[in-house]
Scaffold this motif. Structure first.
Motif, PDB file in Angstrom:
ATOM      1  N   THR A  15       0.813  -1.218   0.000  1.00  0.00           N
ATOM      2  CA  THR A  15       0.000   0.000   0.000  1.00  0.00           C
ATOM      3  C   THR A  15       0.848   1.271   0.000  1.00  0.00           C
ATOM      4  N   LYS A  16       2.168   1.146   0.064  1.00  0.00           N
ATOM      5  CA  LYS A  16       3.033   2.323   0.154  1.00  0.00           C
ATOM      6  C   LYS A  16       3.427   2.818  -1.233  1.00  0.00           C
ATOM      7  N   ASN A  17       4.111   3.956  -1.275  1.00  0.00           N
ATOM      8  CA  ASN A  17       4.524   4.537  -2.558  1.00  0.00           C
ATOM      9  C   ASN A  17       5.495   3.623  -3.298  1.00  0.00           C
ATOM     10  N   ILE A  18       6.494   3.135  -2.570  1.00  0.00           N
ATOM     11  CA  ILE A  18       7.512   2.228  -3.101  1.00  0.00           C
ATOM     12  C   ILE A  18       7.326   0.897  -2.396  1.00  0.00           C
ATOM     13  N   ILE A  19       7.216  -0.195  -3.149  1.00  0.00           N
ATOM     14  CA  ILE A  19       6.752  -1.443  -2.541  1.00  0.00           C
ATOM     15  C   ILE A  19       7.657  -2.631  -2.840  1.00  0.00           C
ATOM     16  N   SER A  20       7.510  -3.644  -1.992  1.00  0.00           N
ATOM     17  CA  SER A  20       8.119  -4.953  -2.273  1.00  0.00           C
ATOM     18  C   SER A  20       7.182  -6.062  -1.804  1.00  0.00           C
ATOM     19  N   GLY A  21       5.901  -5.750  -1.722  1.00  0.00           N
ATOM     20  CA  GLY A  21       4.894  -6.688  -1.212  1.00  0.00           C
ATOM     21  C   GLY A  21       4.805  -6.535   0.289  1.00  0.00           C
ATOM     22  N   GLU A  22       5.732  -7.163   0.988  1.00  0.00           N
ATOM     23  CA  GLU A  22       6.035  -6.883   2.380  1.00  0.00           C
ATOM     24  C   GLU A  22       7.485  -6.438   2.415  1.00  0.00           C
ATOM     25  N   GLY A  23       7.863  -5.674   3.401  1.00  0.00           N
ATOM     26  CA  GLY A  23       9.255  -5.249   3.498  1.00  0.00           C
ATOM     27  C   GLY A  23       9.365  -3.959   4.269  1.00  0.00           C
ATOM     28  N   GLY A  24      10.552  -3.713   4.795  1.00  0.00           N
ATOM     29  CA  GLY A  24      10.788  -2.493   5.550  1.00  0.00           C
ATOM     30  C   GLY A  24      12.266  -2.187   5.612  1.00  0.00           C
ATOM     31  N   MET A  25      12.605  -1.178   6.418  1.00  0.00           N
ATOM     32  CA  MET A  25      14.000  -0.781   6.551  1.00  0.00           C
ATOM     33  C   MET A  25      14.205  -0.033   7.860  1.00  0.00           C
ATOM     34  N   LEU A  26      15.279  -0.385   8.550  1.00  0.00           N
ATOM     35  CA  LEU A  26      15.723   0.364   9.714  1.00  0.00           C
ATOM     36  C   LEU A  26      16.805   1.328   9.278  1.00  0.00           C
ATOM     37  N   VAL A  27      16.681   2.590   9.698  1.00  0.00           N
ATOM     38  CA  VAL A  27      17.711   3.592   9.452  1.00  0.00           C
ATOM     39  C   VAL A  27      18.366   3.940  10.776  1.00  0.00           C
ATOM     40  N   ILE A  28      19.695   3.856  10.810  1.00  0.00           N
ATOM     41  CA  ILE A  28      20.453   4.169  12.013  1.00  0.00           C
ATOM     42  C   ILE A  28      21.151   5.502  11.789  1.00  0.00           C
ATOM     43  N   ASN A  29      20.750   6.521  12.548  1.00  0.00           N
ATOM     44  CA  ASN A  29      21.333   7.850  12.410  1.00  0.00           C
ATOM     45  C   ASN A  29      22.334   8.173  13.513  1.00  0.00           C
ATOM     46  N   ASP A  30      22.380   7.342  14.539  1.00  0.00           N
ATOM     47  CA  ASP A  30      23.264   7.557  15.684  1.00  0.00           C
ATOM     48  C   ASP A  30      24.319   6.458  15.680  1.00  0.00           C
ATOM     49  N   GLU A  31      25.581   6.840  15.621  1.00  0.00           N
ATOM     50  CA  GLU A  31      26.656   5.860  15.498  1.00  0.00           C
ATOM     51  C   GLU A  31      26.718   4.885  16.672  1.00  0.00           C
ATOM     52  N   ARG A  32      26.138   5.250  17.824  1.00  0.00           N
ATOM     53  CA  ARG A  32      26.132   4.344  18.974  1.00  0.00           C
ATOM     54  C   ARG A  32      25.445   3.024  18.653  1.00  0.00           C
ATOM     55  N   PHE A  33      24.500   3.065  17.723  1.00  0.00           N
ATOM     56  CA  PHE A  33      23.676   1.884  17.443  1.00  0.00           C
ATOM     57  C   PHE A  33      24.157   1.067  16.250  1.00  0.00           C
ATOM     58  N   GLU A  34      25.141   1.572  15.522  1.00  0.00           N
ATOM     59  CA  GLU A  34      25.449   1.004  14.209  1.00  0.00           C
ATOM     60  C   GLU A  34      25.930  -0.452  14.282  1.00  0.00           C
ATOM     61  N   LYS A  35      26.917  -0.732  15.105  1.00  0.00           N
ATOM     62  CA  LYS A  35      27.454  -2.092  15.167  1.00  0.00           C
ATOM     63  C   LYS A  35      26.440  -3.066  15.753  1.00  0.00           C
ATOM     64  N   ARG A  36      25.764  -2.633  16.811  1.00  0.00           N
ATOM     65  CA  ARG A  36      24.806  -3.540  17.456  1.00  0.00           C
ATOM     66  C   ARG A  36      23.622  -3.828  16.535  1.00  0.00           C
ATOM     67  N   ALA A  37      23.191  -2.838  15.763  1.00  0.00           N
ATOM     68  CA  ALA A  37      22.064  -3.035  14.848  1.00  0.00           C
ATOM     69  C   ALA A  37      22.347  -4.176  13.881  1.00  0.00           C
ATOM     70  N   GLU A  38      23.561  -4.205  13.354  1.00  0.00           N
ATOM     71  CA  GLU A  38      23.925  -5.256  12.404  1.00  0.00           C
ATOM     72  C   GLU A  38      23.895  -6.638  13.062  1.00  0.00           C
ATOM     73  N   ILE A  39      24.291  -6.706  14.326  1.00  0.00           N
ATOM     74  CA  ILE A  39      24.285  -7.980  15.058  1.00  0.00           C
ATOM     75  C   ILE A  39      22.857  -8.442  15.315  1.00  0.00           C
ATOM     76  N   ILE A  40      22.003  -7.535  15.769  1.00  0.00           N
ATOM     77  CA  ILE A  40      20.584  -7.864  16.009  1.00  0.00           C
ATOM     78  C   ILE A  40      19.928  -8.313  14.710  1.00  0.00           C
ATOM     79  N   TRP A  41      20.274  -7.654  13.640  1.00  0.00           N
ATOM     80  CA  TRP A  41      19.748  -7.941  12.289  1.00  0.00           C
ATOM     81  C   TRP A  41      20.138  -9.346  11.845  1.00  0.00           C
ATOM     82  N   GLU A  42      21.309  -9.790  12.285  1.00  0.00           N
ATOM     83  CA  GLU A  42      21.821 -11.117  11.920  1.00  0.00           C
ATOM     84  C   GLU A  42      21.606 -12.132  13.041  1.00  0.00           C
TER      85      GLU A  42
END
Length: 395
Positions: A201-228
């Motif tokens: 239902t969104k402007n740009i689609i993939s059926g289902e799908g999303g994205m996390l954006v990390i703007n604070d460097e404190r979270f960058e390394k941990r985000a990748e670990i949680i993601w994996e």
């Protein structure tokens, strides 16, 4: 003569079809290369995620909008759940969330044990009312989640100033806000973290799908670990460690390469898709301006600090009765318009835990907002039919 006959026949067929037309609320759009890229992903032998197309999509957003780091997820819900983990939300923490939003906005933090404190909407639009935000903050408040409803920015200067003064995290629920801006800053780039949706239902689609954006460097390394799934697998593949281990909590947040391939084809056509959607939005707005001037309905308000990405077009009726009558009238004419969120503070799940809460502006949008069909392939004839029927309803 032959050309005239063809043209006349075409007109007759089109007139005949209008009588049997069903105009859906939404229709997913194939922009051109989706099937080709899906085929390439399958042929590559790597379809499990974090492959070539995943990296292309993430790079697209990082380069176009200067996001610090992007990680594709299977949904915006997953991105929000990752944000809750990264902010270390614990049982007893309070998280401020607008009541007029989808359940995922709150659920992501409830799953970590948070107490949700619902905020009312602005009179101007369904976004959180930044002027009333401070009254919701207590010593237990840990984060503020803002939702850019319909792709229209919240007042981020006020919200970020309040957050900084109280040492709070800000998470942008930018599910509807791709390619939209606050002043000159892309939505999703302002809070500590943000979450996007690529649902159909969104402007740009993939059926289902999303994205996390990390703007604070404190979270960058941990985000990748949680993601994996809580492992340092990505670091292993980059050669930074000699083996990968379970080092943190996490889950299976990665989408497959098939999803990423579809999404990348859409991103290649972002400007074309946005241009068409904005054209449809502008035609609706112009067509209904007279009805607003005569006091029969209200139109969306786009503040001076915000841009409009044409995610949706909505009308505001005088009452829930008028809303239901309008939706019913359009449905009788084979046009599918819909209302939107039921305020989360009035949900059975929340009321059982917190009791009755009064948020009248949020309830107003729940009762009176009607969303009209808006999708790339909506034709001029179809849109004019929708416009004519709404004018007929009010006149």
């Amino acid at each position: 003569m032959i050309e005239y006959e063809k043209s006349f026949a075409h007109s007759l067929i089109h007139s005949f079809n209008i009588n049997f037309l069903v105009i859906p609320f939404n229709k997913p759009y194939l922009s051109g290369n989706e099937l080709q890229y899906i085929g390439e992903a399958v042929q590559s032998g790597k379809i499990s995620g974090n492959g070539v197309f995943t990296k292309k999509c993430q790079q697209f957003f990082e380069e176009k909008y200067s996001f610090r780091r992007c990680l594709l997820t299977t949904s915006c819900t997953d991105a929000l759940e990752m944000a809750a983990i990264l902010c270390d939300i614990q049982a007893g923490d309070e998280v401020i969330v607008p009541s007029y939003t989808f359940v995922s906005t709150a659920n992501a933090f409830v799953l970590r044990g948070a107490k949700i404190v619902f905020a009312d909407s602005s009179v101007e639009n369904p976004n959180l009312d930044a002027d009333k935000l401070s009254v919701s903050i207590t010593p237990k408040t840990k984060a503020i989640v803002v939702v850019h409803y319909a792709g229209i920015a919240c007042n981020m200067d006020k919200i970020m100033a309040i957050a900084e003064a109280n040492n709070l995290f800000v998470i942008e629920d930018a599910a509807q806000a791709v390619d939209s801006f606050y002043k000159d800053r892309p939505l999703g780039s302002i809070g500590h973290l943000s979450a996007f949706s690529f649902h159909e239902t969104k402007n740009i689609i993939s059926g289902e799908g999303g994205m996390l954006v990390i703007n604070d460097e404190r979270f960058e390394k941990r985000a990748e670990i949680i993601w994996e799934k809580g492992t340092n697998r990505s670091a292993f593949w980059r050669g930074e460690v000699d083996k990968y281990n379970w080092v943190d909590i996490g889950s299976s947040f990665l989408p497959s390469e098939v999803v990423a391939a579809y999404l990348f084809a859409q991103l290649e056509n972002l400007e074309k898709i946005q241009s068409r959607r904005k054209q449809i939005w502008a035609k609706y707005y112009e067509a209904f301006s007279t009805l607003e001037q005569s006091g029969k309905l209200k139109l969306p308000v786009v503040p001076s600090y915000a841009t409009n990405n044409a995610h949706m077009f909505y009308l505001l009726t005088d009452s829930i009765e008028q809303r239901d009558a309008l939706i019913g009238f359009l449905k009788e004419n084979k046009i599918y318009a819909v209302f939107h969120y039921i305020s989360l503070h009035s949900s059975p799940f929340y009321k059982e835990k917190a009791g009755d809460v009064s948020l009248p502006i949020s309830d107003y949008y729940s009762d009176c907002l009607v969303r009209l069909p808006l999708f790339y392939e909506l034709t001029e004839i179809e849109q004019q039919l929708i416009i004519d029927k709404i004018i007929e309803f009010y006149n």
